[in-house]
Design a protein around this motif. Sequence first.
Motif, short mmCIF file in Angstrom:
data_model
loop_
_atom_site.label_atom_id
_atom_site.label_comp_id
_atom_site.label_asym_id
_atom_site.label_seq_id
_atom_site.Cartn_x
_atom_site.Cartn_y
_atom_site.Cartn_z
N VAL A 1 36.28 59.03 26.23
CA VAL A 1 36.05 57.65 25.85
C VAL A 1 37.40 56.99 25.64
CG1 VAL A 1 34.93 56.07 24.24
CG2 VAL A 1 33.89 58.31 24.72
N ASP A 2 37.74 56.05 26.52
CA ASP A 2 39.01 55.35 26.41
C ASP A 2 38.86 54.22 25.40
OD1 ASP A 2 41.10 53.25 27.10
OD2 ASP A 2 41.71 54.86 28.44
N LEU A 3 39.75 54.21 24.40
CA LEU A 3 39.66 53.23 23.32
C LEU A 3 40.87 52.30 23.30
CD1 LEU A 3 38.12 55.23 20.33
CD2 LEU A 3 37.01 53.68 21.94
N GLY A 4 41.23 51.77 24.44
CA GLY A 4 42.28 50.76 24.48
C GLY A 4 43.03 50.81 25.78
N ALA A 5 42.68 49.90 26.71
CA ALA A 5 43.31 49.89 28.02
C ALA A 5 43.04 48.55 28.68
CB ALA A 5 42.76 51.02 28.90
N ASN A 6 43.79 48.26 29.73
CA ASN A 6 43.47 47.12 30.58
C ASN A 6 42.08 47.36 31.18
OD1 ASN A 6 43.21 45.59 33.07
ND2 ASN A 6 45.39 45.13 32.91
N PRO A 7 41.13 46.46 30.93
CA PRO A 7 39.75 46.75 31.38
C PRO A 7 39.61 46.90 32.89
CG PRO A 7 39.95 44.49 30.57
CD PRO A 7 41.21 45.20 30.19
N ASP A 8 40.39 46.16 33.68
CA ASP A 8 40.31 46.31 35.13
C ASP A 8 40.76 47.69 35.57
OD1 ASP A 8 39.36 43.74 35.49
OD2 ASP A 8 41.34 42.88 35.82
N VAL A 9 41.86 48.15 34.96
CA VAL A 9 42.40 49.46 35.33
C VAL A 9 41.46 50.58 34.93
CG1 VAL A 9 44.28 51.09 34.94
CG2 VAL A 9 44.79 48.66 35.23
N VAL B 1 34.00 58.88 32.46
CA VAL B 1 34.85 58.03 31.64
C VAL B 1 34.03 56.86 31.11
CG1 VAL B 1 36.90 56.54 31.57
CG2 VAL B 1 36.92 58.63 32.96
N GLU B 2 33.96 56.75 29.79
CA GLU B 2 33.44 55.55 29.14
C GLU B 2 34.63 54.83 28.52
OE1 GLU B 2 30.19 56.27 26.52
OE2 GLU B 2 29.25 57.73 27.87
N TYR B 3 34.45 53.55 28.20
CA TYR B 3 35.63 52.80 27.73
C TYR B 3 35.24 51.56 26.95
CZ TYR B 3 34.53 50.36 32.11
OH TYR B 3 33.89 49.70 33.12
N ALA B 4 36.19 51.14 26.13
CA ALA B 4 36.03 49.91 25.35
C ALA B 4 36.73 48.74 26.00
CB ALA B 4 36.59 50.12 23.93
N GLY B 5 37.63 49.01 26.93
CA GLY B 5 38.46 47.93 27.46
C GLY B 5 39.61 47.63 26.52
N ALA B 6 39.95 46.37 26.39
CA ALA B 6 41.13 45.98 25.60
C ALA B 6 40.87 46.05 24.10
CB ALA B 6 41.55 44.57 25.99
N PHE B 7 41.94 46.31 23.33
CA PHE B 7 41.91 46.14 21.89
C PHE B 7 41.66 44.65 21.59
CE2 PHE B 7 44.87 49.67 22.48
CZ PHE B 7 44.72 50.49 21.36
N LEU B 8 40.80 44.36 20.64
CA LEU B 8 40.69 43.01 20.10
C LEU B 8 41.42 43.01 18.76
CD1 LEU B 8 36.98 42.02 20.87
CD2 LEU B 8 38.96 42.22 22.41
N THR C 1 50.17 46.28 29.92
CA THR C 1 49.83 44.89 30.19
C THR C 1 48.31 44.74 30.30
OG1 THR C 1 51.89 44.56 31.39
CG2 THR C 1 50.12 42.99 31.83
N GLY C 2 47.77 43.75 29.58
CA GLY C 2 46.34 43.50 29.63
C GLY C 2 45.50 44.39 28.73
N SER C 3 46.13 45.18 27.87
CA SER C 3 45.37 46.14 27.07
C SER C 3 44.98 45.61 25.70
CB SER C 3 46.16 47.44 26.89
OG SER C 3 47.34 47.22 26.13
N PHE C 4 45.29 44.36 25.39
CA PHE C 4 44.85 43.78 24.12
C PHE C 4 44.54 42.31 24.33
CE2 PHE C 4 49.49 43.54 24.16
CZ PHE C 4 49.73 42.20 23.86
N ARG C 5 43.68 41.79 23.44
CA ARG C 5 43.35 40.37 23.41
C ARG C 5 43.54 39.89 21.97
NH1 ARG C 5 43.46 41.77 27.83
NH2 ARG C 5 41.96 41.51 29.55
#
Length: 341
Positions: free
Chosen positions: A70-78, A121-128, A143-147
């Motif tokens: 489970v990915d907990l912080g990454a560029n969501p597209d990547v 692989v499951e994921y959260a996408g970017a850190f908020l 790049t792109g890993s947080f909002r």
Amino acid sequence: MRAATFFDGEGWRGGTLSVHGDRMLLASGSPASDLPRLDGVIVGGFTDHHVHLQLVEHTRLDGSRLGRVVDLGANPDVVARLAAHNSSRIAVGPGESGRFPSKSADLEELRTPTAGRATDVEYAGAFLTAVGGYPSDRSWAPTGSFREIATAEDAVAAVAEMADAGATRIKVACNSSAGPVLDDDLFRTIVELSSLRGLPVVAHAEGPGQAQRVARLGARSLAHAPFTEPLSDAEIAAQAASVSWISTLAVHDDAGRAIAVDNVRRFHTAGGAVQYGTDMGNGPTPVDLNPRELDALREAGVDGPALLRALAPVDPLDPASVLLLLPHPTSDPIDARPLKV
């Protein structure tokens, strides 16, 4: 065909193991008395509930003992493309939607998932995070890993973006030791928006009082077992009734590790749900099971079947599952090896 014992996520069960082409498949049920018995027991590939695939050599997952991360912080597209490439349960081709989104330029690459040893692989996408909040000032943050969230409108846009990118949870950073954090109203807004999408909120809670605050505001999971301060027994009981903790015990220095281990010991005793996670990518961590994390969990009293439950093996009865062989039910999970035809 052989008689086999396997772990079903809660306990040990009986079944039969058979070979189908280049795969071994498990079925539940009482085996015939005359069947030869497999020498060892079976588990599905383990789960690491906290990784950062952009910070590691993610191709090394292939052949590891991890059946899911489970990915907990990454560029969501990547990370969406990494998820599609690694999944053992999809095939994406022209005109197909697949389980995860993909870009047209990647369709040929994603047409056939990694054969046999894929890790889901499951994921959260970017850190908020708050404006200027962790990890927006960290050089390691891709790049792109947080909002950065300043308003409710920002929260609406960010949650929708992550959900539409295929996220299975939303990651919120509340690290008051490193900078500003979201106020209570914005945090609640993110929780409510995420709930409407069916997505639980996982919070990075760091700094005095943050673990208690995010649990009170509706986080469903803590990305790290609390390590800033010892929690009181009453706080532990409240946490055990409302949130799960992802361990990440081995990533801390000695002082933080000691606090986290003690908190986990009491949380586990209180009936709290502990999930194995390593913060893979935070320093030189293995892209596989981490023996230091397993040792720390055992030190906290999470051992035997409880340790296997924390490792959340994927369902070994799923034909797409990675199957692992342990010498016997009480073996250290680090001794697990891929079950081969």
